[in-house]
Design an enzyme around this catalytic site. Structure first.
Site, PDB file in Angstrom:
ATOM      1  N   SER A  54       0.921  -1.218   0.142  1.00  0.00           N
ATOM      2  CA  SER A  54      -0.062  -0.047  -0.064  1.00  0.00           C
ATOM      3  C   SER A  54       0.954   1.159  -0.019  1.00  0.00           C
ATOM      4  CB  SER A  54      -0.931  -0.129   1.196  1.00  0.00           C
ATOM      5  OG  SER A  54      -1.520   1.217   1.454  1.00  0.00           O
ATOM      6  N   TYR A  80      -1.793  -1.255  10.221  1.00  0.00           N
ATOM      7  CA  TYR A  80      -1.880  -1.462   8.625  1.00  0.00           C
ATOM      8  C   TYR A  80      -0.544  -1.060   8.022  1.00  0.00           C
ATOM      9  CZ  TYR A  80      -3.995  -1.184   3.975  1.00  0.00           C
ATOM     10  OH  TYR A  80      -4.180  -1.149   2.832  1.00  0.00           O
TER      11      TYR A  80
HETATM   12  P1  NDP Z   1     -11.267  -6.346   0.173  1.00  0.00           P
HETATM   13  O1  NDP Z   1     -11.800  -6.142   1.411  1.00  0.00           O
HETATM   14  O2  NDP Z   1     -12.518  -5.627  -0.852  1.00  0.00           O
HETATM   15  O3  NDP Z   1     -11.264  -7.632  -0.537  1.00  0.00           O
HETATM   16  C1  NDP Z   1     -10.261  -8.480   0.077  1.00  0.00           C
HETATM   17  C2  NDP Z   1     -10.079  -9.806  -0.412  1.00  0.00           C
HETATM   18  O4  NDP Z   1      -9.090 -10.483   0.370  1.00  0.00           O
HETATM   19  C3  NDP Z   1     -11.380 -10.472  -0.416  1.00  0.00           C
HETATM   20  O5  NDP Z   1     -11.283 -11.450  -1.752  1.00  0.00           O
HETATM   21  C4  NDP Z   1     -11.081 -11.403   0.833  1.00  0.00           C
HETATM   22  O6  NDP Z   1     -11.843 -12.733   0.772  1.00  0.00           O
HETATM   23  C5  NDP Z   1      -9.814 -11.622   0.754  1.00  0.00           C
HETATM   24  N1  NDP Z   1      -9.212 -11.712   2.195  1.00  0.00           N
HETATM   25  C6  NDP Z   1      -9.338 -10.924   3.322  1.00  0.00           C
HETATM   26  N2  NDP Z   1      -9.005 -11.673   4.437  1.00  0.00           N
HETATM   27  C7  NDP Z   1      -8.676 -13.122   3.795  1.00  0.00           C
HETATM   28  C8  NDP Z   1      -8.006 -14.155   4.628  1.00  0.00           C
HETATM   29  N3  NDP Z   1      -7.956 -14.295   5.883  1.00  0.00           N
HETATM   30  N4  NDP Z   1      -7.932 -15.271   3.869  1.00  0.00           N
HETATM   31  C9  NDP Z   1      -8.353 -15.399   2.601  1.00  0.00           C
HETATM   32  N5  NDP Z   1      -8.625 -14.037   1.850  1.00  0.00           N
HETATM   33  C10 NDP Z   1      -8.837 -13.111   2.505  1.00  0.00           C
HETATM   34  O7  NDP Z   1     -10.194  -5.538  -0.134  1.00  0.00           O
HETATM   35  P2  NDP Z   1      -9.269  -4.664  -1.283  1.00  0.00           P
HETATM   36  O8  NDP Z   1      -9.526  -5.347  -2.725  1.00  0.00           O
HETATM   37  O9  NDP Z   1      -9.698  -3.426  -1.094  1.00  0.00           O
HETATM   38  O10 NDP Z   1      -7.855  -4.910  -0.970  1.00  0.00           O
HETATM   39  C11 NDP Z   1      -6.957  -5.991  -1.587  1.00  0.00           C
HETATM   40  C12 NDP Z   1      -5.412  -5.705  -1.160  1.00  0.00           C
HETATM   41  O11 NDP Z   1      -5.125  -4.446  -1.475  1.00  0.00           O
HETATM   42  C13 NDP Z   1      -5.408  -5.607   0.493  1.00  0.00           C
HETATM   43  O12 NDP Z   1      -4.062  -6.175   0.740  1.00  0.00           O
HETATM   44  C14 NDP Z   1      -5.254  -4.333   0.704  1.00  0.00           C
HETATM   45  O13 NDP Z   1      -4.598  -3.862   2.061  1.00  0.00           O
HETATM   46  C15 NDP Z   1      -4.525  -3.676  -0.334  1.00  0.00           C
HETATM   47  N6  NDP Z   1      -4.790  -2.415  -0.713  1.00  0.00           N
HETATM   48  C16 NDP Z   1      -6.267  -1.591  -0.806  1.00  0.00           C
HETATM   49  C17 NDP Z   1      -6.336  -0.412  -1.028  1.00  0.00           C
HETATM   50  C18 NDP Z   1      -7.909   0.033  -1.106  1.00  0.00           C
HETATM   51  O14 NDP Z   1      -8.036   1.433  -1.106  1.00  0.00           O
HETATM   52  N7  NDP Z   1      -8.693  -0.801  -1.429  1.00  0.00           N
HETATM   53  C19 NDP Z   1      -5.248   0.639  -0.882  1.00  0.00           C
HETATM   54  C20 NDP Z   1      -4.117  -0.087  -0.738  1.00  0.00           C
HETATM   55  C21 NDP Z   1      -3.805  -1.227  -0.726  1.00  0.00           C
HETATM   56  P3  NDP Z   1     -13.399 -12.798   1.199  1.00  0.00           P
HETATM   57  O15 NDP Z   1     -14.404 -12.345   0.476  1.00  0.00           O
HETATM   58  O16 NDP Z   1     -13.618 -14.371   1.385  1.00  0.00           O
HETATM   59  O17 NDP Z   1     -13.233 -12.131   2.716  1.00  0.00           O
END
Ligand code: NDP
Length: 235
Positions: free
Chosen positions: A130, A144
């Site tokens: 991030s 985070y």
């Molecule tokens: P979302 O919360 O929209 O989606 C997260 C995804 O990760 C889902 O598919 C979820 O699965 C999966 N996930 C979460 N926890 C677990 C776990 N314990 N085991 C397996 N799968 C898991 O997040 P984003 O798409 O926004 O973010 C994705 C990545 O990008 C993250 O690492 C986040 O930190 C990073 N990021 C996001 C930003 C943003 O503004 N959106 C900015 C910077 C970084 P399930 O659907 O089953 O819960």
């Protein structure tokens, strides 16, 4: 590496991860992705893209390692699963913080090492960091920020370990991206946009495009590096 790449996306059911799954599937790759809670979304994405959905909690090291083993040998590993625990550091549940570190730090490290055991020459490891790994302008997000800064050390170190085998290790560092975790119409949008040169949330597909390039043949000399896609949030 064969024409049809074997790809694993940890955390692929929603948001940025789902866009990454779609992008690789559209390229004709054999894609497996994990999820934890969103069974329905995962099944729908799997049937839409012809990919394979596996329920595996990224907080569970053994489950992470098993997912990598069972879907490998991998040409491309993308570790996208990540969570935030926000609020007053003095009031937070330490178990919730440890779970964040398991998902955001331990899982990428162990998945990357396991993937590299059998990854062929030219393999790619991409982890989702991030811009908060570089810049944290807000209170209440220290855990985070710790976890996303850790991805920088992961990439720098493992790039050295696996570089001699032609395997690259990179971090993608998004700024605000429109997902369930950070909706473009959420209460923080104006504050976040005030830091940015391009005053909007990014789209998951824009991040997936960067991941696709890092996984592709033009990026073979790119490793141990952070790739920020943030509308200049961190500039
Ligand atoms: P979302 O919360 O929209 O989606 C997260 C995804 O990760 C889902 O598919 C979820 O699965 C999966 N996930 C979460 N926890 C677990 C776990 N314990 N085991 C397996 N799968 C898991 O997040 P984003 O798409 O926004 O973010 C994705 C990545 O990008 C993250 O690492 C986040 O930190 C990073 N990021 C996001 C930003 C943003 O503004 N959106 C900015 C910077 C970084 P399930 O659907 O089953 O819960």
């Amino acid at each position: 590496m064969s024409d049809v790449r074997t790809v694993l996306v940890l955390g692929g059911s929603r948001g940025i991860g789902a866009a990454i799954v779609r992008r690789f599937a559209q390229a004709g790759d054999k894609v497996t992705f994990t999820y934890v809670g969103s069974h329905e979304a995962a099944e729908q994405l799997a049937s839409e893209t012809g990919s394979t959905a596996v329920r595996a909690d990224s907080a569970d090291r053994d489950a992470v390692i098993a997912s990598v083993r069972e879907s490998g040998p991998l040409d491309v590993l993308v570790v996208n699963s990540g969570i935030g625990v926000f609020g007053d550091a003095l009031a937070q549940d330490p178990d919730a913080i440890d779970r964040l570190f398991q998902i955001n730090i331990h899982a990428p490290y162990h998945a990357a090492v396991e993937a590299a055991r059998h990854m062929p020459e030219g393999g790619r490891i991409i982890v989702m960091g991030s811009v908060n790994g570089d810049r944290m302008p807000l209170a209440g997000m220290a855990s985070y920020a710790v976890s996303k800064s850790a991805m920088q050390g992961l990439a720098r170190g493992l790039a050295r370990d696996f570089g001699p085998r032609g395997i690259t290790v990179n971090v993608v560092q998004p700024g605000p991206i429109d997902t369930d975790a950070n909706p473009a119409d959420g209460p923080m949008k104006d504050l976040m946009h005030s830091f940015m040169a391009i005053k909007r949330h990014g789209q998951p597909e824009e991040v997936a495009g960067m991941v696709a390039w890092l996984a592709g043949p033009e990026a073979g000399f790119v490793t141990g590096a952070m790739h920020t896609i943030d509308g200049a949030f961190g500039a």
